[in-house]
Design an enzyme around this catalytic site. Structure first.
Site, PDB file in Angstrom:
ATOM      1  N   ASP A  86      -5.683 -20.836  26.377  1.00 46.05           N
ATOM      2  CA  ASP A  86      -4.830 -19.668  26.604  1.00 46.05           C
ATOM      3  C   ASP A  86      -3.391 -19.978  26.195  1.00 46.05           C
ATOM      4  OD1 ASP A  86      -3.180 -17.626  27.986  1.00 46.05           O
ATOM      5  OD2 ASP A  86      -5.079 -17.063  28.910  1.00 46.05           O
ATOM      6  N   SER A 137      -2.733 -11.745  28.240  1.00 49.52           N
ATOM      7  CA  SER A 137      -4.058 -12.342  28.350  1.00 49.52           C
ATOM      8  C   SER A 137      -5.113 -11.343  28.809  1.00 49.52           C
ATOM      9  CB  SER A 137      -4.024 -13.531  29.307  1.00 49.52           C
ATOM     10  OG  SER A 137      -3.229 -14.569  28.777  1.00 49.52           O
ATOM     11  N   THR A 179      -8.044 -14.081  31.940  1.00 52.53           N
ATOM     12  CA  THR A 179      -9.014 -14.422  30.900  1.00 52.53           C
ATOM     13  C   THR A 179     -10.452 -14.434  31.409  1.00 52.53           C
ATOM     14  OG1 THR A 179      -7.323 -15.638  29.669  1.00 52.53           O
ATOM     15  CG2 THR A 179      -9.621 -16.089  29.116  1.00 52.53           C
ATOM     16  N   GLU A 218     -11.884 -21.905  29.953  1.00 47.46           N
ATOM     17  CA  GLU A 218     -10.485 -21.602  29.654  1.00 47.46           C
ATOM     18  C   GLU A 218      -9.550 -22.718  30.097  1.00 47.46           C
ATOM     19  OE1 GLU A 218      -6.916 -18.408  30.648  1.00 47.46           O
ATOM     20  OE2 GLU A 218      -8.410 -18.930  32.163  1.00 47.46           O
ATOM     21  N   ASP A 241      -1.074 -22.007  28.654  1.00 37.93           N
ATOM     22  CA  ASP A 241      -0.191 -20.839  28.626  1.00 37.93           C
ATOM     23  C   ASP A 241       0.947 -20.982  29.628  1.00 37.93           C
ATOM     24  OD1 ASP A 241       0.342 -18.003  27.765  1.00 37.93           O
ATOM     25  OD2 ASP A 241      -0.050 -17.615  29.887  1.00 37.93           O
ATOM     26  N   HIS A 295       5.019 -21.091  28.822  1.00 42.71           N
ATOM     27  CA  HIS A 295       6.025 -20.251  29.478  1.00 42.71           C
ATOM     28  C   HIS A 295       7.182 -21.094  30.022  1.00 42.71           C
ATOM     29  CE1 HIS A 295       4.425 -16.191  29.373  1.00 42.71           C
ATOM     30  NE2 HIS A 295       3.236 -16.616  29.765  1.00 42.71           N
ATOM     31  N   ASP A 300      -6.128 -16.849  22.809  1.00 48.01           N
ATOM     32  CA  ASP A 300      -5.943 -15.406  22.948  1.00 48.01           C
ATOM     33  C   ASP A 300      -4.620 -14.907  22.391  1.00 48.01           C
ATOM     34  OD1 ASP A 300      -4.558 -16.752  24.912  1.00 48.01           O
ATOM     35  OD2 ASP A 300      -5.097 -15.375  26.537  1.00 48.01           O
ATOM     36  N   HIS A 324       5.055 -14.884  25.148  1.00 45.46           N
ATOM     37  CA  HIS A 324       3.986 -14.698  24.166  1.00 45.46           C
ATOM     38  C   HIS A 324       4.538 -14.309  22.804  1.00 45.46           C
ATOM     39  CE1 HIS A 324       0.799 -13.667  27.489  1.00 45.46           C
ATOM     40  NE2 HIS A 324       1.431 -14.803  27.721  1.00 45.46           N
TER      41      HIS A 324
END
Length: 471
Positions: free
Chosen positions: A50, A100, A153, A279, A284, A288, A326, A431
């Site tokens: 992710d 996501s 997800t 996942e 992810d 961030h 993703d 993102h």
């Protein structure tokens, strides 16, 4: 079933008279004599990193190559020409930059939905998620993740909801749907002392015949004859690097590869096969936070899960493995400079993530303590002015609502300071609209074209498994 007849009759995509088959023309282009020789996909494993930008994939390969002399398992599949490869447009119904929930829903439903929603169409239509379709077709189905199992997800493969944030409700939906393996974090959404309604979902899962496991030892020793709910942490699981640095966490928290192996072992003997979504969700979260140790080591953990899946698929011969992301996030990369090699290699010595560093600091922390903490975590001695800049953020920190960094800790400041020493730069903390890297191994990988829409993947999975979309 006659495979030639299956692909020729087109009934797989008979959703309605106005629906456009995303694979229109494939039947004419493929050599059916060759296609007939390929087995259908009895099992499907989808492995998602992710928030993985291309730079993240690249850095993980370089990191492993420079540390061990061997690159990542993912890119080795490219080097050995073992997979079909494509780019995938991940736009949602509301933006070219997806979240996501919308990304997973495009795979889960075959339709683009608005950011923030799960398998709910732009006009309120509720779509049947793909893991429910496979369950109805007689297969076992499960998800494992390093974030809450109720997160966007895994939820996008499993349920429909107007909001990805309704994680209490998503946990209840899992109870009703009775998937075969659900493992990750998310105790906050199952435990009575954390839920607003005080429901004890663990007890309710037990009463419905589940094996409920809460640590690695219980996971490996649980009864495989029962569906499994494994919840190993209150929220997302600890980052891989922080886990590696704690004997207690190593003993209690399974790795993504260990969860993947457990899930495969649980479902691999089912006569109708299984589907599994894996996942690396905290890649992810690290992006961030511009947290290089969180990002890099969790991407490596994802890569270890890739090896588990590929090793199984190579022996099994009936399993389609799909490896992807993703969306991009923060687009990190190694920055040019005469010391770039040595600087990047310094990450080999990191003991802890930036999350560990910053959450261990308070208003009472002195400059010397700040310097010592980063030296311990990164084996890097920062300057006093840099330490003061970080500490300035702690004078007025307040807890706020938010998915990521609710305390507004100075992640960007720390990442910018680290860049002087590790040569890793970031373009943002959010993102990006990257076309996603996509690789496929096994039966059904022939169906992959070099460039697809995210929604195409839904129909490709159904087609590879010869499951007709008539639910």
């Amino acid at each position: 079933m006659n495979r030639r007849k299956f692909f020729k009759n087109g009934s797989l995509f008979a959703i309605g008279s106005t629906f456009l088959n995303p694979f229109e023309g494939i039947a004419k282009e493929l050599d059916f004599d060759t296609l007939k020789k390929n087995k259908k996909a009895k099992n499907i494993i989808v492995i998602v990193s992710d928030g993985m930008s291309h730079g993240t994939l690249n850095m993980a390969d370089l990191y492993l190559n420079r540390k061990t002399g061997q690159g990542s398992n993912w890119l080795q599949l490219y080097k050995d020409n073992k997979v079909s490869r494509a780019l995938m447009d991940m736009s949602s119904a509301s933006s070219i930059v997806t979240d996501s929930a919308a990304a997973s829903s495009s795979w889960g439903s075959g339709f683009r939905v608005k950011n923030g929603s799960l398998n709910i169409g732009v006009n309120g239509e509720e779509y049947l998620p793909i893991w429910q379709k496979f369950k109805k077709a007689g297969k076992m189905a499960g998800c494992v993740t390093t974030v809450p199992i109720t997160h966007a997800t895994p939820a996008g493969f499993c349920i429909a909801s107007k909001s990805r944030n309704s994680q209490d409700s998503i946990a209840e939906m899992y109870l009703d749907l009775k998937f075969d393996v659900m493992m990750g974090g998310g105790n906050n959404y199952f435990a009575s002392d954390s839920r607003k309604d005080k429901r004890d979902l663990y007890q309710e899962f037990l009463s419905k015949g589940f094996a409920v496991v809460k640590n690695k030892k219980e996971m490996f020793s649980c009864d495989n004859s029962k569906p499994i709910l494994g919840v190993f942490y209150n929220d997302g699981l600890p980052y891989s690097k922080d886990r590696e640095s704690s004997k207690e966490l190593i003993e209690a928290i399974p790795t993504l590869a260990e969860m993947t192996k457990c899930a495969i072992d649980k479902m691999k003997h089912h006569p109708n096969g299984f589907v599994l979504q894996v996942e690396a969700g905290k890649v992810d979260w690290a992006a961030h936070g511009n947290d290089i140790a969180g990002l890099l080591y969790d991407q490596v953990a994802h890569d270890e899960a890739v090896k588990i899946a590929i090793d199984f698929a190579e022996k099994d011969k009936n399993t389609l493995v799909i490896i992807t992301t993703d969306h991009g996030n923060a687009n990190p990369g190694i920055i040019y400079g005469k010391d770039a090699n040595d600087n990047f290699d310094s990450i080999h010595n990191y003991r802890q993530t930036n999350e560990w560093i910053l959450n261990g600091i308070g208003q009472e922390t002195r400059v010397s303590q700040m310097i010592e903490r980063i030296e311990y975590a990164n084996k890097t001695i920062i300057k006093e002015d840099d330490a003061k800049e970080i500490l300035n953020f702690y004078s007025n920190i307040k807890l706020e609502e938010g998915l990521y960094n609710p305390r507004h800790l100075p992640f960007k400041v720390l990442a910018d300071i680290q860049k002087k020493y590790n040569s890793v730069g970031w373009i943002s903390m959010d993102h990006s609209a990257d076309y996603s890297e996509l690789a496929m191994y096994g039966p059904g990988s022939d169906l992959l074209k070099p460039f697809i829409k995210n929604t195409d993947l839904h129909y490709l999975m159904l087609k590879a498994a010869e499951i007709e979309n008539n639910f």
